[in-house]
Enzyme design. Structure first.
Site, PDB file in Angstrom:
ATOM      1  CG  ASN A 150     -17.123 -21.017  30.478  1.00 22.56           C
ATOM      2  OD1 ASN A 150     -16.520 -20.201  29.779  1.00 22.56           O
ATOM      3  ND2 ASN A 150     -17.536 -22.188  30.030  1.00 22.56           N
ATOM      4  N   GLY A 151     -17.811 -17.636  30.351  1.00 21.44           N
ATOM      5  CA  GLY A 151     -18.617 -16.947  29.342  1.00 21.44           C
ATOM      6  C   GLY A 151     -18.243 -15.484  29.269  1.00 21.44           C
TER       7      GLY A 151
ATOM      8  CD  GLU B  11      -8.332 -22.298   6.804  1.00 20.91           C
ATOM      9  OE1 GLU B  11      -7.171 -22.012   6.475  1.00 20.91           O
ATOM     10  OE2 GLU B  11      -8.607 -22.909   7.848  1.00 20.91           O
TER      11      GLU B  11
ATOM     12  CD  GLU C  72      -3.812 -27.747   8.876  1.00 22.29           C
ATOM     13  OE1 GLU C  72      -2.738 -27.443   9.390  1.00 22.29           O
ATOM     14  OE2 GLU C  72      -4.846 -27.077   9.015  1.00 22.29           O
TER      15      GLU C  72
ATOM     16  CE  LYS D 181      -4.586 -24.718  17.798  1.00 22.41           C
ATOM     17  NZ  LYS D 181      -5.376 -24.736  16.559  1.00 22.41           N
TER      18      LYS D 181
ATOM     19  NE  ARG E 194     -13.788 -26.092  29.858  1.00 25.72           N
ATOM     20  CZ  ARG E 194     -15.013 -26.184  29.369  1.00 25.72           C
ATOM     21  NH1 ARG E 194     -15.507 -27.373  29.112  1.00 25.72           N
ATOM     22  NH2 ARG E 194     -15.736 -25.120  29.162  1.00 25.72           N
TER      23      ARG E 194
ATOM     24  CB  CYS F 148     -13.470 -20.187  32.383  1.00 22.03           C
ATOM     25  SG  CYS F 148     -12.887 -18.565  31.967  1.00 22.03           S
TER      26      CYS F 148
ATOM     27  CD1 TRP G  59     -10.027 -18.423  27.115  1.00 27.10           C
ATOM     28  CD2 TRP G  59      -8.149 -19.599  27.060  1.00 27.10           C
ATOM     29  NE1 TRP G  59      -9.517 -18.309  25.864  1.00 27.10           N
ATOM     30  CE2 TRP G  59      -8.356 -19.014  25.800  1.00 27.10           C
ATOM     31  CE3 TRP G  59      -7.012 -20.397  27.257  1.00 27.10           C
ATOM     32  CZ2 TRP G  59      -7.481 -19.196  24.737  1.00 27.10           C
ATOM     33  CZ3 TRP G  59      -6.158 -20.575  26.190  1.00 27.10           C
ATOM     34  CH2 TRP G  59      -6.393 -19.985  24.959  1.00 27.10           C
TER      35      TRP G  59
ATOM     36  CE  LYS H 281      -7.403 -26.113   8.567  1.00 23.92           C
ATOM     37  NZ  LYS H 281      -7.160 -24.774   9.021  1.00 23.92           N
TER      38      LYS H 281
ATOM     39  CG  HIS I 252      -2.965 -16.856 -16.156  1.00 23.18           C
ATOM     40  ND1 HIS I 252      -2.633 -16.152 -17.285  1.00 23.18           N
ATOM     41  CD2 HIS I 252      -4.154 -16.366 -15.744  1.00 23.18           C
ATOM     42  CE1 HIS I 252      -3.574 -15.248 -17.536  1.00 23.18           C
ATOM     43  NE2 HIS I 252      -4.515 -15.364 -16.613  1.00 23.18           N
TER      44      HIS I 252
HETATM   45  C1  F6R Z   1      -3.629 -24.350  10.197  1.00 22.15           C
HETATM   46  C2  F6R Z   1      -3.025 -23.747  11.368  1.00 22.15           C
HETATM   47  C3  F6R Z   1      -1.788 -22.934  11.198  1.00 22.15           C
HETATM   48  C4  F6R Z   1      -1.896 -21.630  11.997  1.00 22.15           C
HETATM   49  C5  F6R Z   1      -0.597 -20.846  11.927  1.00 22.15           C
HETATM   50  C6  F6R Z   1      -0.675 -19.513  12.605  1.00 22.15           C
HETATM   51  O1  F6R Z   1      -4.744 -25.100  10.503  1.00 22.15           O
HETATM   52  O2  F6R Z   1      -3.507 -23.905  12.454  1.00 22.15           O
HETATM   53  O3  F6R Z   1      -1.554 -22.669   9.861  1.00 22.15           O
HETATM   54  O4  F6R Z   1      -2.951 -20.886  11.473  1.00 22.15           O
HETATM   55  O5  F6R Z   1       0.447 -21.599  12.506  1.00 22.15           O
HETATM   56  O6  F6R Z   1      -0.970 -19.640  13.961  1.00 22.15           O
HETATM   57  P1  F6R Z   1      -1.478 -18.415  14.831  1.00 22.15           P
HETATM   58  O7  F6R Z   1      -2.801 -18.010  14.319  1.00 22.15           O
HETATM   59  O8  F6R Z   1      -1.508 -18.957  16.219  1.00 22.15           O
HETATM   60  O9  F6R Z   1      -0.457 -17.330  14.660  1.00 22.15           O
END
Ligand code: F6R
Length: 606
Positions: free
Chosen positions: A101-102, A479, A486, A601, A27, A2, A75, A483, A502
């Site tokens: 907020n919190g 992971e 991507e 996103k 935000r 928020c 939020w 990162k 393998h």
């Molecule tokens: C990677 C990334 C994506 C999401 C994926 C799932 O940095 O952001 O791989 O993790 O699209 O998204 P959610 O978690 O929103 O289902």
């Protein structure tokens, strides 16, 4: 999360608050509200679900014009996005208005106590306890300040609060603990806000409030006090030279770096889950015959990490499955005895929702972990947990990943307790380790960033990276690779280190960088073997290892040391340098880490 804003001064507050709210929009929010005091000394509250412009068109936030006003964009964390749950919140007599907020951790106890004392609540939020607590003090004859300070001393958790009262309509009282709050001063008046951009067009003279402090704002002055003992503190305003765009990122060049640095806070919030939801989800998991952990992308890697935790702590086999493969691979096996724990930051990922829908039609129990209250996942889940990371704007998931892992770890511990698989001592020790995680991450961010930057510079031009980990660190390898891939577009592979012989070892030749994730757990001896195999074939070894692990240091070309943690929680601090590495390699390559090409996103299409 928020955003809050307040103004008191010579100018009309409404326009300042409306514009400030628009600057807090980035935000993320689902509802908007304002509180002001009119000429008859009545509180006027206007709030609703929707975008700022929509709510303004509907309710006209510019009327009645006033010299004091609070604004809030919400939020949702506690309670769905509805008008009732939107801020500001009021006491029983409409004398006190609060924006927050919190997360107030102890709100349930306080709410019960206040209801017993005759207070009426209208929302499901944690915030609403605050105006009622202030009301208690006012009813007892205390001043607005004394009533507020007493209220704040009773709440636990994170908060940036701003409060006004008809009892003393010439003041805003605001307070801060762990949620950001700044004050601003100008010739026209005094401001408070969740961040600097909200007030920057009006003043660049800013005072940052610290944890455990409150401020009493009047039109032409402010006083800062320590909440614990009421001592007055003196603090000079700083002149901010940032542009509005820089200020939105709190001075960081990118949202991704800002969000990486927000992790100590988002992890602290992820430790403030409501016990009853954890209990409920753990009970459903305990009853299941087959348990699938369903997710995509980064969320899938959080599920992989947690499958080790469920097995090691609760002695429960769970299957982390990529959402888009679930129906083809396991669909026919789903039935009434199946439990699906779907993990999705956005709660809107198409593949995850499609698999969830499929399983729901076959009578499976659906559970969710998400960052977005009101998302589709929260609507289709029998029970869900909100991870409380706040909005994540960078396309690459960073703070949402570590929070997911921490939520899942708490769930695994809860399940271990329900199933009687751990002794009280073991549970206490694990709880203490969980609580230390935000501090460890803080330490890694403070002490390792320069080292990672130097490693990024050294290896930025490499054409290929290999990430290897064993056991739970397989998730960290996957992971870390995602990162890098991507946001820096560097082709990379990630494998459980045991699989490297393998196949993947064939790509190793002189100088190929191999990143090993090697916490000091029971896999250490074997991973040392894997390091030696790679080294013997000319690989450059970069190890993320426990501080003081001399043997691994001696075998590595570069090391990033992490303070000692419980190995089961290592996926959280061990991913931090890999997030930073991806970020700084992208920067070295001249790329924008906030806008990786071809990526969205939230993936809401098949
Ligand atoms: C990677 C990334 C994506 C999401 C994926 C799932 O940095 O952001 O791989 O993790 O699209 O998204 P959610 O978690 O929103 O289902």
């Amino acid at each position: 999360m928020c955003g809050i804003i307040g103004y008191i001064g010579k100018d009309v507050a409404n326009k300042i608050i409306l514009e400030g709210l628009k600057r807090l929009e980035y935000r993320g929010y689902d509802s908007v509200g304002t509180a002001t005091i009119d000429a008859k000394n009545h509180l006027i509250i206007k709030k609703d679900v929707g975008r700022i412009e929509e709510v303004n068109t509907k309710l006209n936030l510019l009327e009645p014009a006033s010299n004091i006003m609070l604004g809030h964009c919400r939020w949702a964390t506690h309670g769905a996005p509805t008008r009732e749950n939107a801020h500001p919140h009021l006491d029983c007599k409409n004398n006190v208005a609060v924006v927050h907020n919190g997360v107030i951790e102890n709100f349930l106890e306080l709410k019960e106590e206040l209801i017993e004392g005759g207070h009426k609540f209208v929302s499901r939020t944690d915030t609403e306890v605050v105006p009622h607590l202030v009301e208690e003090g006012l009813n007892a004859g205390l001043s607005f300040y004394d009533a507020t300070v007493n209220a704040i001393r009773r709440i636990k958790g994170s908060y940036a609060l701003a409060i006004i009262s008809t009892r003393e309509p010439d003041k805003i009282i605001c307070a801060r603990n762990e949620s950001p709050l700044v004050l601003g001063v100008s010739d026209s008046g005094t401001f408070c806000a969740s961040d600097i951009p909200a007030i920057l067009p009006y003043t660049n003279k800013v005072i940052v409030l610290n944890n455990g402090e409150l401020a009493i704002l009047e039109a032409n002055k402010f006083v800062i006090k320590r909440v614990s003992d009421g001592i007055t503190l003196s603090r000079e305003a700083k002149v901010i030279e940032w542009s509005i765009e820089q200020a939105e990122k709190q001075g960081y060049p990118h949202f991704m770096l800002k969000e990486i640095h927000e992790q100590p806070t988002s992890l602290r919030n992820a430790l403030r889950l409501q016990e009853q939801y954890l209990d409920l989800i753990a009970t459903f998991l305990d009853r299941g015959e087959k348990i699938f952990l369903l997710a995509a992308g980064t969320s899938h890697y959080a599920c992989i990490a947690s499958s080790y935790m469920f097995s090691k702590l609760a002695r429960l086999a769970t299957y982390p499955i990529i959402s888009s493969e679930f129906i083809e691979n396991y669909g026919e096996s789903v039935g009434i005895d199946t439990v699906i724990l779907a993990v999705s930051q956005s709660g809107e990922t198409y593949d995850t929702l499609k698999a969830v829908d499929y399983a729901r039609m076959r009578a499976a129990t659906i559970l969710g972990i998400t960052n977005v209250v009101g998302s589709t996942l929260t609507r289709v889940s029998r029970a869900y947990i909100v991870q409380q990371s706040g909005p994540e704007i960078g396309v690459a998931a960073t703070k949402s990943y570590t929070a997911q892992v921490l939520v899942l770890a708490q769930l695994a511990l809860k399940l271990a307790k329900i199933r009687g698989k751990l002794s009280q001592d073991e549970i206490d020790e694990l709880k203490a380790s969980l609580n230390r995680i935000p501090e460890v991450v803080e330490n890694v961010l403070e002490t390792r960033e320069e080292k990672v930057k130097a490693i990024a510079k050294k290896y930025a031009k490499e054409k290929l990276f290999l990430f290897l980990g064993r056991g739970i660190s397989t998730a960290t390898a996957l992971e870390g690779r995602l990162k890098l891939l991507e946001i820096s577009y560097t082709p990379s592979l990630a494998y459980p280190a045991g699989e490297s012989k393998h196949g993947p070892i064939s790509i190793i030749e002189d100088g190929v960088p191999v990143i090993f994730i090697c916490p000091n757990d029971e896999t250490r001896k074997e991973i040392i073997g894997n390091i030696m195999e790679m080294k013997a074939r000319g690989a450059k070894i970069i190890s993320v290892c426990e501080k003081g692990d001399q043997k691994i240091a001696n075998l590595s070309d570069d090391i990033i040391e992490i303070p000692k943690v419980n190995p089961l929680l290592s996926p959280i601090p061990y991913i931090i340098p890999l997030q930073l590495l991806a970020y700084y390699i992208a920067i070295e390559k001249g790329l924008d880490p906030d806008k990786p090409r071809n990526l969205a996103k939230s993936v809401t299409v098949p």
